[in-house]
Design a protein around this motif. Structure first.
Motif, mmCIF file in Angstrom:
data_model
loop_
_atom_site.group_PDB
_atom_site.id
_atom_site.type_symbol
_atom_site.label_atom_id
_atom_site.label_comp_id
_atom_site.label_asym_id
_atom_site.label_seq_id
_atom_site.Cartn_x
_atom_site.Cartn_y
_atom_site.Cartn_z
ATOM 1 N N GLU A 1 0.844 -1.200 0.000
ATOM 2 C CA GLU A 1 0.000 0.000 0.000
ATOM 3 C C GLU A 1 0.878 1.249 0.000
ATOM 4 N N HIS A 2 0.734 2.065 -1.057
ATOM 5 C CA HIS A 2 1.514 3.294 -1.192
ATOM 6 C C HIS A 2 0.701 4.337 -1.944
ATOM 7 N N GLU A 3 0.927 5.591 -1.629
ATOM 8 C CA GLU A 3 0.365 6.683 -2.414
ATOM 9 C C GLU A 3 1.111 6.763 -3.750
ATOM 10 N N PRO A 4 0.522 7.444 -4.766
ATOM 11 C CA PRO A 4 1.102 7.420 -6.114
ATOM 12 C C PRO A 4 2.582 7.747 -6.200
ATOM 13 N N ALA A 5 3.032 8.829 -5.558
ATOM 14 C CA ALA A 5 4.448 9.200 -5.657
ATOM 15 C C ALA A 5 5.350 8.093 -5.134
ATOM 16 N N GLU A 6 4.926 7.458 -4.043
ATOM 17 C CA GLU A 6 5.710 6.366 -3.464
ATOM 18 C C GLU A 6 5.714 5.150 -4.386
ATOM 19 N N ALA A 7 4.539 4.807 -4.939
ATOM 20 C CA ALA A 7 4.443 3.645 -5.830
ATOM 21 C C ALA A 7 5.263 3.858 -7.098
ATOM 22 N N LEU A 8 5.225 5.072 -7.638
ATOM 23 C CA LEU A 8 5.981 5.358 -8.862
ATOM 24 C C LEU A 8 7.486 5.348 -8.592
ATOM 25 N N ALA A 9 7.889 5.746 -7.394
ATOM 26 C CA ALA A 9 9.311 5.669 -7.034
ATOM 27 C C ALA A 9 9.765 4.216 -6.967
ATOM 28 N N LEU A 10 8.931 3.346 -6.413
ATOM 29 C CA LEU A 10 9.250 1.916 -6.383
ATOM 30 C C LEU A 10 9.350 1.360 -7.796
ATOM 31 N N LEU B 1 3.986 -3.137 -11.035
ATOM 32 C CA LEU B 1 2.835 -2.345 -11.437
ATOM 33 C C LEU B 1 2.515 -1.350 -10.326
ATOM 34 N N ALA B 2 2.276 -0.102 -10.729
ATOM 35 C CA ALA B 2 1.893 0.931 -9.779
ATOM 36 C C ALA B 2 0.472 1.382 -10.082
ATOM 37 N N LEU B 3 -0.388 1.338 -9.079
ATOM 38 C CA LEU B 3 -1.727 1.891 -9.214
ATOM 39 C C LEU B 3 -1.673 3.320 -8.697
ATOM 40 N N ALA B 4 -1.837 4.276 -9.606
ATOM 41 C CA ALA B 4 -1.673 5.681 -9.273
ATOM 42 C C ALA B 4 -2.898 6.466 -9.731
ATOM 43 N N ILE C 1 -8.405 20.658 4.779
ATOM 44 C CA ILE C 1 -7.760 19.380 5.072
ATOM 45 C C ILE C 1 -7.282 18.769 3.760
ATOM 46 N N VAL C 2 -6.017 18.365 3.698
ATOM 47 C CA VAL C 2 -5.467 17.779 2.475
ATOM 48 C C VAL C 2 -4.777 16.462 2.807
ATOM 49 N N ASN C 3 -4.372 15.748 1.755
ATOM 50 C CA ASN C 3 -3.703 14.455 1.911
ATOM 51 C C ASN C 3 -2.312 14.647 2.518
ATOM 52 N N SER C 4 -1.929 13.742 3.404
ATOM 53 C CA SER C 4 -0.626 13.839 4.058
ATOM 54 C C SER C 4 0.500 13.209 3.255
ATOM 55 N N ARG C 5 0.162 12.383 2.252
ATOM 56 C CA ARG C 5 1.202 11.656 1.507
ATOM 57 C C ARG C 5 1.151 11.898 0.012
ATOM 58 N N ASN C 6 0.254 12.746 -0.448
ATOM 59 C CA ASN C 6 0.157 13.047 -1.868
ATOM 60 C C ASN C 6 -0.295 14.493 -2.010
ATOM 61 N N THR C 7 0.298 15.211 -2.947
ATOM 62 C CA THR C 7 0.026 16.647 -3.062
ATOM 63 C C THR C 7 -1.030 16.985 -4.101
ATOM 64 N N ALA C 8 -1.567 15.981 -4.819
ATOM 65 C CA ALA C 8 -2.453 16.270 -5.945
ATOM 66 C C ALA C 8 -3.724 16.992 -5.513
ATOM 67 N N ARG D 1 -8.496 10.495 -11.797
ATOM 68 C CA ARG D 1 -8.285 9.542 -12.886
ATOM 69 C C ARG D 1 -7.282 8.487 -12.443
ATOM 70 N N ALA D 2 -7.762 7.262 -12.296
ATOM 71 C CA ALA D 2 -6.900 6.153 -11.878
ATOM 72 C C ALA D 2 -6.205 5.557 -13.090
ATOM 73 N N ARG D 3 -4.996 5.055 -12.881
ATOM 74 C CA ARG D 3 -4.241 4.439 -13.978
ATOM 75 C C ARG D 3 -3.304 3.376 -13.433
ATOM 76 N N ALA D 4 -3.023 2.408 -14.276
ATOM 77 C CA ALA D 4 -2.054 1.367 -13.960
ATOM 78 C C ALA D 4 -0.771 1.700 -14.712
ATOM 79 N N VAL D 5 0.334 1.813 -13.999
ATOM 80 C CA VAL D 5 1.586 2.270 -14.594
ATOM 81 C C VAL D 5 2.631 1.159 -14.521
ATOM 82 N N ALA D 6 3.266 0.886 -15.664
ATOM 83 C CA ALA D 6 4.326 -0.125 -15.730
ATOM 84 C C ALA D 6 5.495 0.451 -16.520
ATOM 85 N N ARG D 7 6.649 -0.137 -16.334
ATOM 86 C CA ARG D 7 7.822 0.302 -17.096
ATOM 87 C C ARG D 7 7.635 -0.042 -18.568
ATOM 88 N N GLN D 8 8.180 0.804 -19.428
ATOM 89 C CA GLN D 8 8.066 0.581 -20.861
ATOM 90 C C GLN D 8 8.602 -0.805 -21.237
#
Length: 300
Positions: free
Chosen positions: A125-134, A142-145, A199-206, A270-277
């Protein structure tokens, strides 16, 4: 070492002469000799020795030929396992945010446990920035962002993003019985809560970017005082009168919370599944992406 050289060695062990190897390989004895010589250099040891007018494998050559049979079989199995048409098999690592995992990923994992039991899914379980860094570190497959229409994610040529689902968001406010507060455009609504804490998210700035963008269109700077990752906690803070914040429109409002739709402009996540090229052809990854898209309402 090159596997084609190992194949030549295996054929030499099986057929007994370079001429026979050349015949079945549709090549020349000189080429066969060059391949064996190159393999000897790779290993740093003699693999053949003279036997009259012919050659034979040395003890080291015979031993390497035994290893080569296993190595070539493993390489063939890997090609079969990783080819786009292969049966999905292996461990798939996925990092994503809690809402996506709970509402979309876990049902797919349960389905695959029945239909494709050889696919094993590891979830973090990670917020988008963390998942994309992994993903950038190759620590996940696969990152769900997500991003927002008013705060789009930056383009990254090293990854491929597959669109999944979208969700409209509104403004969560204390339910004080003022029905008029829900009337008007998005900018009208924001203007009414200009003096409130936000009030905003503590782990994502979007979402903070969205709030600041809309507030700037009204003409004020929001006073961000609280940060929370859990949407349930955000609702609890709103009900306690600590501020207002963005919430999905399809969420069930907690007691003491009223959800105001935002229109003109809308706020859409907008949800997306992100993978390396180049990775999406791997069968387990392709299968998971397809199932997530189907669950989101997409059809391949």
């Amino acid at each position: 070492m090159e596997t084609r050289r190992l194949q030549v060695l295996v054929e030499l062990a099986r057929l007994g002469s370079m001429r026979a190897v050349a015949d079945v390989s549709n090549t020349t004895t000189s080429t066969v000799s060059q391949q064996i010589a190159a393999l000897s250099r790779d290993m740093g040891i003699a693999l053949i020795e003279p036997q009259g007018r012919r050659v034979r494998l040395t003890p080291a050559g015979r031993r390497l030929a035994e290893h080569a049979v296993t190595i070539l079989a493993a390489v063939e199995a890997a090609h079969h396992d990783l080819s786009p048409g292969a049966e999905p098999n292996g461990t798939l690592r996925i990092a994503g945010y809690a809402t996506a995992i709970r509402g979309h990923l876990l049902p797919v994992v349960a389905e695959l446990a029945v239909s494709h039991p050889r696919v094993h899914v590891l979830i973090r379980e990670h917020e988008p920035a963390e998942a994309l860094a992994l993903l950038a570190e190759d620590a996940t497959d696969l990152a769900l962002a997500y991003d927002y229409n008013l705060a789009p994610a930056a383009e990254d040529p090293t990854v491929r993003a597959t669109p999944l689902w979208t969700a409209r968001w509104g403004l969560g406010v204390p339910d004080d019985g003022d029905a008029d507060a829900s009337e008007g455009t998005t900018l009208d609504v924001f203007g009414r809560f200009e003096t409130h804490d936000w009030i905003v998210n503590s782990r994502n700035t979007a979402d903070e970017t969205v709030i600041r963008t809309l507030a700037s269109m009204v003409g004020f700077t929001p006073r961000v005082t609280h940060r929370a990752d859990s949407l349930d906690l955000v609702q609890g803070m709103i009900a306690a009168g600590l501020g207002v914040g963005l919430l999905p429109l399809d969420t069930i409002a907690a007691p003491g919370v009223r959800l105001i739709p935002l229109t003109a402009p809308i706020v859409e996540m907008r949800a997306r599944a992100v993978a390396r090229q180049g990775r999406l052809k791997w069968p387990p990854l392709a299968l998971m992406t397809t199932r997530l898209r189907q669950r989101s309402g997409f059809r391949e």
